[in-house]
Every structure is written in structure tokens, then in C-alpha cells.
Design a protein around this motif. Structure first.
Motif, mmCIF file in Angstrom:
data_model
loop_
_atom_site.group_PDB
_atom_site.id
_atom_site.type_symbol
_atom_site.label_atom_id
_atom_site.label_comp_id
_atom_site.label_asym_id
_atom_site.label_seq_id
_atom_site.Cartn_x
_atom_site.Cartn_y
_atom_site.Cartn_z
ATOM 1 N N ASP A 76 2.062 58.657 -27.458
ATOM 2 C CA ASP A 76 1.791 58.281 -26.073
ATOM 3 C C ASP A 76 3.019 58.441 -25.181
ATOM 4 N N GLY A 77 4.206 58.465 -25.779
ATOM 5 C CA GLY A 77 5.421 58.604 -24.998
ATOM 6 C C GLY A 77 5.936 60.030 -24.912
ATOM 7 N N GLN A 116 6.443 63.838 -23.720
ATOM 8 C CA GLN A 116 6.314 64.548 -22.449
ATOM 9 C C GLN A 116 5.219 65.601 -22.517
ATOM 10 N N SER A 170 1.905 67.092 -24.896
ATOM 11 C CA SER A 170 0.956 67.003 -26.000
ATOM 12 C C SER A 170 0.421 68.409 -26.244
ATOM 13 N N THR A 203 10.267 66.125 -25.509
ATOM 14 C CA THR A 203 9.547 65.457 -26.595
ATOM 15 C C THR A 203 8.124 65.987 -26.658
ATOM 16 N N ALA A 207 14.304 66.550 -18.335
ATOM 17 C CA ALA A 207 14.700 65.144 -18.379
ATOM 18 C C ALA A 207 16.157 65.034 -18.800
ATOM 19 N N ASN A 245 -3.447 59.809 -20.050
ATOM 20 C CA ASN A 245 -2.089 59.320 -20.318
ATOM 21 C C ASN A 245 -1.172 59.924 -19.249
ATOM 22 N N PRO A 246 -0.721 59.127 -18.275
ATOM 23 C CA PRO A 246 0.059 59.683 -17.159
ATOM 24 C C PRO A 246 1.425 60.210 -17.567
ATOM 25 N N GLY A 247 1.890 59.866 -18.753
ATOM 26 C CA GLY A 247 3.226 60.266 -19.168
ATOM 27 C C GLY A 247 3.302 61.595 -19.880
ATOM 28 N N THR A 248 2.154 62.235 -20.156
ATOM 29 C CA THR A 248 2.169 63.481 -20.916
ATOM 30 C C THR A 248 1.385 64.569 -20.199
ATOM 31 N N ARG A 249 1.800 65.822 -20.423
ATOM 32 C CA ARG A 249 1.048 66.984 -19.964
ATOM 33 C C ARG A 249 0.538 67.709 -21.190
#
Length: 224
Positions: free
Chosen positions: A54-55, A57, A59, A21, A16, A80-84
Motif C-alpha cells: 500500500d505504500g 509508489q 504497483s 518503490t 522522490a 490507493n492514492p499513494g500508488t500509480r
């Protein structure tokens, strides 16, 4: 002595244009502190509090084994579509536990005994870059387990899985997301008594211990 899996050189952290994160989940406070301490020393990583998880990148879930509570957490993170999600784990007690983790959205796995600072960094950067990481012996274990399940499916004497009604599946899905009885009642427009009765019926019919066990059973068998 068996050498740990070689994950190769660390991937680029330019996923990014800056630091990756990372939110760390660990039920054991000592394990949590250990993982956080390792990652905090790397400039490529920006750790975030669970309040802002939740924000993130990536987890990173660190546990001894994949039990029902861990599976419920992994299932929630999968949505959660924002994290892998990556997993640092002590042991997989069976091929079923490994398959369970993969089905819950885990894209990379590292054993706790191999989780030094460099390997943790490689794991996180690989996850952030959309890559999968699975030690060779675990991949073989997963393939053997899937093959065994396929053979069981072809067996005419194999026991068929219990099914859930759409209402039961919806309620278990909400339980897996951490909602309590009153919150489920509001979400589904049923009374709290109905919610309790439905969940009790699932637990009784499938001979399970509690709601967490019911969620884990449903996840393992693809019922939710």
C-alpha cells in the motif's frame, strides 16, 4: 517482423529524491519471479513485499489478460492514492478489455513479449513520474473501441445497460475490495442473509456466473 514500441530514454528516477518503490502483483508465480528478477538488478528500483504494498509508489500488475479477477485488483489499486498502476500484459482480447484496464486506473501498458529489463525500468520510471505509456497500436485500438461505443449510444435500438440500486452497488464495491459476506454485513449493517440475497439477486438478474463476474460486469459498464 514488427519492431517493439520504442519508449525512448529512461526518465529520471528523482521522483522522490531516491529509488522508486515498486510492488509486483502476478498470479503466475513464474511470471512474478521473472519480473522481480529483472527489476531487482536495477539500482533505481526498490522492491517492496506485498505486505507493504500500500505504500509503494508504483504497483506493477503482470498478467496474461485482463479478466474479472485482474479488473477487481486494478479497481482496488485505483483507490490507493499513494500508488500509480502499470500493466504488463500478454494480450488484450478486445478493445473492451483495454478500456476496462484504463478505467480501472492503469496509466501505462507494456506487452509481456517486450518486457525486457530496460523497458520494464522505463515503464516504472514513467509511471512514477506521472506519465502515461501506451503503444501506438493499442491507442488506436482504444480510440476505435470508444468510437464504436459512442455510435452504439446514438443507435435508438441499442440495448440499455442494466442498473444497480445504491445498496447493490455498495455491496459489489465491497466485494471488489476483497471483503467476504460477514465483513460486508458488518460494513453495511445488514444481516449476512441479506447480503447473500442481494448478491444472488444481482448475479441472477444479470445472468452472471459468480461474484467476481458480477464485479467485472459492473466495472466494465460503469455501474460502480
Amino acid at each position: 517482423m514488427t519492431q517493439p514500441e520504442n519508449y525512448g530514454p529512461a526518465p529520471s528516477s528523482d521522483v522522490a529524491g531516491g529509488r522508486v518503490t515498486v510492488a509486483v502483483y502476478a498470479p503466475d508465480p513464474v511470471l512474478h519471479v521473472g519480473v522481480v528478477h529483472q527489476l531487482r538488478q536495477r539500482r533505481e528500483i526498490e522492491l517492496v513485499d506485498l505486505a507493504d504494498a500500500d505504500g509503494a509508489q508504483v504497483s506493477l500488475v503482470a498478467v496474461d489478460s485482463v479478466d474479472d479477477e485482474t479488473a477487481a485488483l486494478l479497481y482496488r489499486l485505483r483507490h490507493n492514492p499513494g500508488t500509480r498502476t502499470g500493466l504488463v500484459v500478454g494480450t488484450f482480447e478486445s478493445g473492451d478489455a483495454l478500456q476496462r484496464a484504463i478505467e480501472c486506473g492503469v496509466t501505462a501498458v507494456l506487452r509481456r513479449t517486450e518486457a525486457d529489463q530496460d523497458r520494464l525500468l522505463r515503464l516504472v520510471l514513467a509511471i512514477a513520474n506521472g506519465e502515461g505509456v501506451l503503444p501506438g497500436d493499442l491507442l488506436a485500438k482504444l480510440l476505435d473501441h470508444v468510437g464504436s461505443l459512442q455510435r452504439s449510444t446514438l443507435d435508438p435500438h441499442a440495448v440499455s445497460l442494466s442498473t444497480l440500486t445504491s445498496r447493490e452497488a455498495d455491496m459489489l464495491r465491497l466485494v471488489s475490495e476483497g471483503l467476504d459476506t460477514s465483513e460486508i454485513a458488518r460494513k453495511t449493517s445488514y444481516s449476512e442473509r441479506t447480503v447473500k440475497n442481494v448478491l444472488h439477486e444481482i448475479i441472477t438478474r444479470l445472468h452472471l456466473r459468480n461474484r467476481t463476474h458480477a464485479v467485472g460486469y459492473a466495472l466494465r459498464n460503469g455501474l460502480i
